[in-house]
Enzyme design. Structure first.
Site, PDB file in Angstrom:
ATOM      1  N   HIS A 116      -5.219  30.717 -14.634  1.00  0.00           N
ATOM      2  CA  HIS A 116      -5.786  31.074 -13.331  1.00  0.00           C
ATOM      3  C   HIS A 116      -6.805  32.203 -13.422  1.00  0.00           C
ATOM      4  O   HIS A 116      -7.565  32.427 -12.486  1.00  0.00           O
ATOM      5  CB  HIS A 116      -4.677  31.426 -12.327  1.00  0.00           C
ATOM      6  CG  HIS A 116      -4.028  32.756 -12.530  1.00  0.00           C
ATOM      7  ND1 HIS A 116      -2.831  32.918 -13.199  1.00  0.00           N
ATOM      8  CD2 HIS A 116      -4.395  33.998 -12.136  1.00  0.00           C
ATOM      9  CE1 HIS A 116      -2.498  34.192 -13.201  1.00  0.00           C
ATOM     10  NE2 HIS A 116      -3.427  34.870 -12.566  1.00  0.00           N
ATOM     11  N   ASP A 146       0.055  27.622 -17.130  1.00  0.00           N
ATOM     12  CA  ASP A 146      -0.847  28.726 -16.784  1.00  0.00           C
ATOM     13  C   ASP A 146      -1.300  29.487 -18.030  1.00  0.00           C
ATOM     14  O   ASP A 146      -1.435  30.707 -18.022  1.00  0.00           O
ATOM     15  CB  ASP A 146      -0.186  29.689 -15.792  1.00  0.00           C
ATOM     16  CG  ASP A 146      -1.206  30.618 -15.124  1.00  0.00           C
ATOM     17  OD1 ASP A 146      -2.402  30.259 -15.076  1.00  0.00           O
ATOM     18  OD2 ASP A 146      -0.809  31.707 -14.658  1.00  0.00           O
ATOM     19  N   GLY A 217      -5.478  41.818 -11.851  1.00  0.00           N
ATOM     20  CA  GLY A 217      -6.185  42.272 -13.046  1.00  0.00           C
ATOM     21  C   GLY A 217      -5.280  42.356 -14.255  1.00  0.00           C
ATOM     22  O   GLY A 217      -5.733  42.329 -15.398  1.00  0.00           O
ATOM     23  N   SER A 219      -3.057  40.050 -14.872  1.00  0.00           N
ATOM     24  CA  SER A 219      -2.778  38.674 -15.277  1.00  0.00           C
ATOM     25  C   SER A 219      -3.429  38.343 -16.613  1.00  0.00           C
ATOM     26  O   SER A 219      -4.609  38.626 -16.823  1.00  0.00           O
ATOM     27  CB  SER A 219      -3.287  37.698 -14.219  1.00  0.00           C
ATOM     28  OG  SER A 219      -2.536  37.800 -13.037  1.00  0.00           O
ATOM     29  N   GLY A 275      11.080  10.944 -16.559  1.00  0.00           N
ATOM     30  CA  GLY A 275      10.802  10.073 -15.424  1.00  0.00           C
ATOM     31  C   GLY A 275      11.911  10.079 -14.394  1.00  0.00           C
ATOM     32  O   GLY A 275      12.323   9.027 -13.897  1.00  0.00           O
ATOM     33  N   VAL A 277      13.697  12.382 -10.903  1.00  0.00           N
ATOM     34  CA  VAL A 277      13.684  13.466  -9.927  1.00  0.00           C
ATOM     35  C   VAL A 277      15.105  14.000  -9.878  1.00  0.00           C
ATOM     36  O   VAL A 277      16.057  13.234  -9.703  1.00  0.00           O
ATOM     37  CB  VAL A 277      13.247  12.980  -8.532  1.00  0.00           C
ATOM     38  CG1 VAL A 277      13.369  14.103  -7.507  1.00  0.00           C
ATOM     39  CG2 VAL A 277      11.812  12.469  -8.576  1.00  0.00           C
ATOM     40  N   ILE A 278      15.250  15.310 -10.053  1.00  0.00           N
ATOM     41  CA  ILE A 278      16.584  15.912 -10.099  1.00  0.00           C
ATOM     42  C   ILE A 278      16.733  16.937  -8.989  1.00  0.00           C
ATOM     43  O   ILE A 278      15.747  17.367  -8.386  1.00  0.00           O
ATOM     44  CB  ILE A 278      16.849  16.587 -11.463  1.00  0.00           C
ATOM     45  CG1 ILE A 278      15.782  17.660 -11.741  1.00  0.00           C
ATOM     46  CG2 ILE A 278      16.899  15.560 -12.584  1.00  0.00           C
ATOM     47  CD1 ILE A 278      16.063  18.504 -12.966  1.00  0.00           C
TER      48      ILE A 278
END
Length: 476
Positions: A116, A146, A217, A219, A275, A277-278
């Protein structure tokens, strides 16, 4: 001086000496960061970026108000105070600038920072400790973690030592160096508050939580242990005021370096994928599924043709461990799966129908975008009402095929009752009730009639393509 007074004097003196030694011992235990900062600072850099944006303030005469109807004097008055129109070709560009931090990980100029910090930048400038500035090349970036990898031209550059974030423990001292608000090489310190933290929409990073003051700053800057080794990349804070509130998060250096190595060699990052969804197993769900205590990851949805579907994992399974590593909370599973490579074997210990079972499957590669399931279309099949306070209709064959469902019912109407209390809505699809798959509206009504009272009962609901288990209790 009498003997009793002499004894009292020596007693007081001895007490003062003991207290003084205790205070000195406590003072000696407080860390001195001076040497750490002196050795590490040269490899910490300031990163500034520039992004060119179109100037949309005034682009053509269509944005100008119509002054033709005004008297000449008034028209001249208003025109003097207004910006003159420009043609679209004459649009100027404005620049958006941002600041962040980073650190050098190789003598030939590779630098780690946050995604970012440099996202959408047209130019990246790195300022070294000696105030020299160099343009940086973006080698690769990974928004999911990130992490971004940069490269500057150089040789024999100062390099930071890398530690092992897996060795961190809550309560240990840590130090951050960065450029908050543009103030280069600012040093802050604190302790590790927790490890393995999960944040919303950050499924693949087990964050390090600290109370180190982190501000805009910081980051991309390094987080050190007392040995002067980098154990994390300072990434974000939790705040309600916009400023630091005592809760900050860092990306473990083990995760960051794995990402960095993949970006350096292949330009992209490959992660393991099941694959599924939990969801978290709370107390009521644990009771509903026959667990002794809340633990594991509850499988709420399985993607068609994904690794989990091919390996025999089922909706309603509670995953307790992966390759021997326990799943204490549901957030532990994405971290562990993401660390595996596509093609790796995953041995899952699950609870299914109240019994322990092992499921072995082959991990797949995470797709660029997860399949997006839309809201199920309405069905025109006959209604069925029940004691839960909902009117439901069956799914037709076309709907079942389109959304890979073997059964289920659609809620057409929610009345007063348990369904309204737990937030069910028209359009929700119920696929399981009390751990039993629903194949028809009639079956749903029969299962609902037989539900136990004063005990947690689970229901699997599909809403806008996303499935989850919810619980409720029927009163006497």
């Amino acid at each position: 001086m009498s003997i009793p007074r002499l004894k009292s004097y020596f007693t007081i003196l001895a007490t003062v000496l003991v207290l003084g030694q205790a205070v000195s011992a406590q003072a000696a235990e407080l860390p001195d960061f001076t040497q750490l900062v002196e050795q590490a600072s040269p490899a910490v850099v300031n990163i500034s970026t520039t992004q060119k944006l179109p100037d949309r303030r005034v682009s053509n005469s269509a944005q100008m108000p119509d002054l033709e109807g005004l008297p000449p004097m008034l028209r001249e008055f208003f025109e003097r105070g207004m910006p003159q129109p420009r043609s679209p070709r004459g649009d100027r560009q404005r620049e958006a600038q941002s600041l962040g931090s980073g650190f050098i990980i190789s003598a030939d100029g590779y630098i780690l920072t946050n995604n970012h910090v440099i996202a959408d930048a047209d130019e990246i400038l790195v300022r070294l400790a000696d105030r020299s500035e160099l343009k940086a090349k973006l080698i690769g970036t990974d928004p999911r973690s990130d992490v971004a990898l940069l490269k500057i031209d150089g040789k024999d550059l100062p390099v930071l030592k890398l530690g092992k974030s897996q060795d961190l423990k809550a309560g240990q001292w840590v130090v951050a160096i960065g450029s908050p608000f543009g103030f280069d090489h600012t040093v802050t310190q604190g302790i590790v508050s927790a490890i393995g933290r999960s944040l919303p929409n950050e499924n693949y990073v087990p964050f390090i939580q600290t109370d180190v003051p982190i501000n805009p700053g910081n980051s991309g800057g390094p987080l050190f242990n007392l040995a002067g080794e980098v154990v994390g990349i300072n990434s974000q804070i939790y705040t309600r005021s916009g400023g630091f509130m005592g809760v900050s998060f860092a990306i473990p250096i083990d995760v960051a370096m794995d990402v960095s190595n993949q970006l350096k060699t292949g330009g992209k990052v490959s992660r393991g994928w099941l694959g599924v969804v939990i969801q978290e197993v709370n107390k009521d769900l644990a009771e509903s599924f026959g667990l002794e205590k809340p633990a594991g990851a509850l499988v709420a949805q399985i993607q068609d043709d994904g690794p989990a579907a091919k390996g025999g994992l089922q909706v309603g399974d509670v995953i307790l461990s992966l390759n021997g590593q326990p799943i204490v909370m549901s957030a532990d599973l994405p971290h562990l799966v993401g660390a595996l490579k596509a093609g790796a074997k995953a041995n899952l210990e699950v609870i299914r129908d109240g019994k322990r079972k092992n499921v072995e499957l082959t991990v797949g590669a995470i797709p660029e975008e997860d399949k997006d399931l839309s809201m199920l279309p309405k069905s025109g099949v006959e209604r069925s009402s029940n004691r839960l306070g909902v009117a439901v209709v069956e799914l037709n064959d076309e709907q079942k095929k389109a959304f890979d469902l073997k059964g289920g019912v659609v809620i057409k109407e929610v009345q007063d009752g348990p369904a309204a209390l737990i937030g069910l809505q028209p359009g929700d699809v119920i696929t399981h009730l009390n751990n039993q798959a629903i194949t028809s509206a009639k079956e749903f009504t029969e299962i609902a009639k037989a539900l136990p009272k004063n005990r947690s009962v689970s229901m699997r609901v599909l809403r806008q393509g996303r499935a989850s288990f919810i619980t409720f209790k029927l009163a006497e």
